[in-house]
Enzyme design. Structure first.
Site, PDB file in Angstrom:
ATOM      1  N   LYS A 157     -46.181  48.694 -26.020  1.00  0.00           N
ATOM      2  CA  LYS A 157     -46.023  47.111 -25.262  1.00  0.00           C
ATOM      3  C   LYS A 157     -45.527  47.241 -23.843  1.00  0.00           C
ATOM      4  CE  LYS A 157     -45.774  42.889 -26.684  1.00  0.00           C
ATOM      5  NZ  LYS A 157     -47.195  41.982 -27.172  1.00  0.00           N
TER       6      LYS A 157
HETATM    7  N1  PMP Z   1     -52.382  43.838 -28.882  1.00  0.00           N
HETATM    8  C1  PMP Z   1     -51.829  43.161 -27.604  1.00  0.00           C
HETATM    9  C2  PMP Z   1     -52.252  43.778 -26.403  1.00  0.00           C
HETATM   10  C3  PMP Z   1     -51.061  42.473 -27.867  1.00  0.00           C
HETATM   11  O1  PMP Z   1     -50.121  41.673 -26.889  1.00  0.00           O
HETATM   12  C4  PMP Z   1     -50.306  41.996 -28.786  1.00  0.00           C
HETATM   13  C5  PMP Z   1     -49.197  40.525 -29.060  1.00  0.00           C
HETATM   14  N2  PMP Z   1     -47.913  41.155 -29.112  1.00  0.00           N
HETATM   15  C6  PMP Z   1     -50.879  42.391 -29.982  1.00  0.00           C
HETATM   16  C7  PMP Z   1     -51.877  43.371 -30.186  1.00  0.00           C
HETATM   17  C8  PMP Z   1     -50.291  42.291 -31.768  1.00  0.00           C
HETATM   18  O2  PMP Z   1     -49.233  42.664 -32.114  1.00  0.00           O
HETATM   19  P1  PMP Z   1     -48.351  42.194 -32.910  1.00  0.00           P
HETATM   20  O3  PMP Z   1     -48.597  41.260 -34.243  1.00  0.00           O
HETATM   21  O4  PMP Z   1     -46.617  43.192 -32.677  1.00  0.00           O
HETATM   22  O5  PMP Z   1     -47.670  41.022 -31.921  1.00  0.00           O
END
Ligand code: PMP
Length: 307
Positions: A157
């Site tokens: 991320k």
């Molecule tokens: N994909 C992307 C590109 C994101 O930014 C997010 C948000 N963090 C997610 C998927 C979902 O991840 P999470 O459930 O960990 O928030």
């Protein structure tokens, strides 16, 4: 409690307005930053962080994948998160942790630059709106493809990755849609600009696997586990674009968006255009998990107030 929001910056709590970020920070110029978004919910045991361990672990992994050793341990970061939420007197909020390369070099190699870590928290309604969460949103497949593992590290991320999301988001927003969906380099479904995606067909739940360049969402794994516990088959597999509009049900998941149904894709209604029964069932179970109403998911919540 102070009027100005309190943030944690490099080991200290301070007012947001006191933080000074140097203009020549490496991360600002080259996108060398990784981050996390997590939610805290108001539960019977006080404010509780949803899957705090998983978020801290993903931050450390994202940093490692981009050669950024963090000067804080998982335990210190969990403690710092707790301190920020409590210092702001927040009961329910979104928590943003950011680790970025600071000063020391303007060369592309970040290795000589400092590593700075900040944590902020604020109240934030569901990302795609309460109405979207109830009635579903309208999505469009973007002309932009999701970043691939041949150029970047999709499983991390990282801030720089979000330029890809920005392109898809602006394109679909300007075209009048609530959210954009990106395909991977092969043309299979990857994810939303800030959410993972799930299709329901004949009672089976499917979601793209890591091989589709997704961000491994923490809400995504919670939904898979909830589905299996409810006796619903959940598969991680390639999802073809045409499966989206022809699905019985479709929804996206993410920390900010929580579980939001998708009622239309590329101007085609998903079933009758209303959130389907399995979507509603999993959404309700997830809400119970968030708010500490189901002991089966109690291990996902970390109460933040001292007992
Ligand atoms: N994909 C992307 C590109 C994101 O930014 C997010 C948000 N963090 C997610 C998927 C979902 O991840 P999470 O459930 O960990 O928030």
């Amino acid at each position: 409690m102070s009027e100005e929001p309190v943030v944690w910056f490099n080991g200290e709590l301070m007012e947001l307005g006191e933080v000074r970020i140097p203009l020549l920070s490496h991360g600002l110029h080259y996108g060398t930053a990784v981050f996390e978004g997590m939610r805290v919910y108001d539960t019977a045991r006080g404010p509780a962080a949803f899957r705090l361990d998983a978020h801290v672990a993903r931050l450390l992994r994202s940093a490692e994948l981009y050669y950024m050793p963090l000067p804080w341990s998982a335990e210190q970061l969990r403690e710092a998160t707790r301190a920020v939420v409590l210092a702001n007197g927040l009961r329910a909020c979104y928590v943003r942790t950011l680790a970025f390369r600071g000063t020391g070099t303007m060369a592309v190699s970040p290795l000589a630059a400092s590593v700075e870590v900040a944590i902020a928290a604020w109240e934030w309604a569901s990302y795609l709106g309460d109405e979207g969460k109830r009635d579903g949103v309208r999505a469009k497949v973007s002309s932009w493809r999701r970043i691939g593992g041949d150029a970047l590290v999709p499983a991390a991320k990282a801030s720089g990755h979000y330029l890809n999301s920005v392109l898809a988001k602006v394109e679909t927003e300007r075209a009048g849609y609530d959210e954009g969906i990106l395909l991977d380099s092969r043309g299979m479904v990857s994810e939303g600009t800030g959410e993972n995606i799930f299709v329901v067909q004949d009672g089976i739940l499917s979601t793209p696997a890591l091989t589709s360049s997704i961000l491994p969402g923490i809400t995504r794994t919670a939904v898979i586990e909830i589905a299996r516990t409810l006796g619903v088959e959940a598969r991680e597999r390639d999802v073809a674009r045409a499966e989206l509009a022809s699905a019985d049900e479709l929804f996206v998941t993410g920390t900010a968006a929580e579980l939001t149904p998708v009622r239309e894709v590329d101007d085609i209604a998903v079933s009758d255009g209303r959130p389907g029964p399995l979507t509603l069932r999993i959404q309700a179970a997830l809400e119970d998990a968030f708010h500490g109403r189901d002991p089966r998911w109690a291990h996902w919540l970390d109460p933040l107030e001292p007992r």
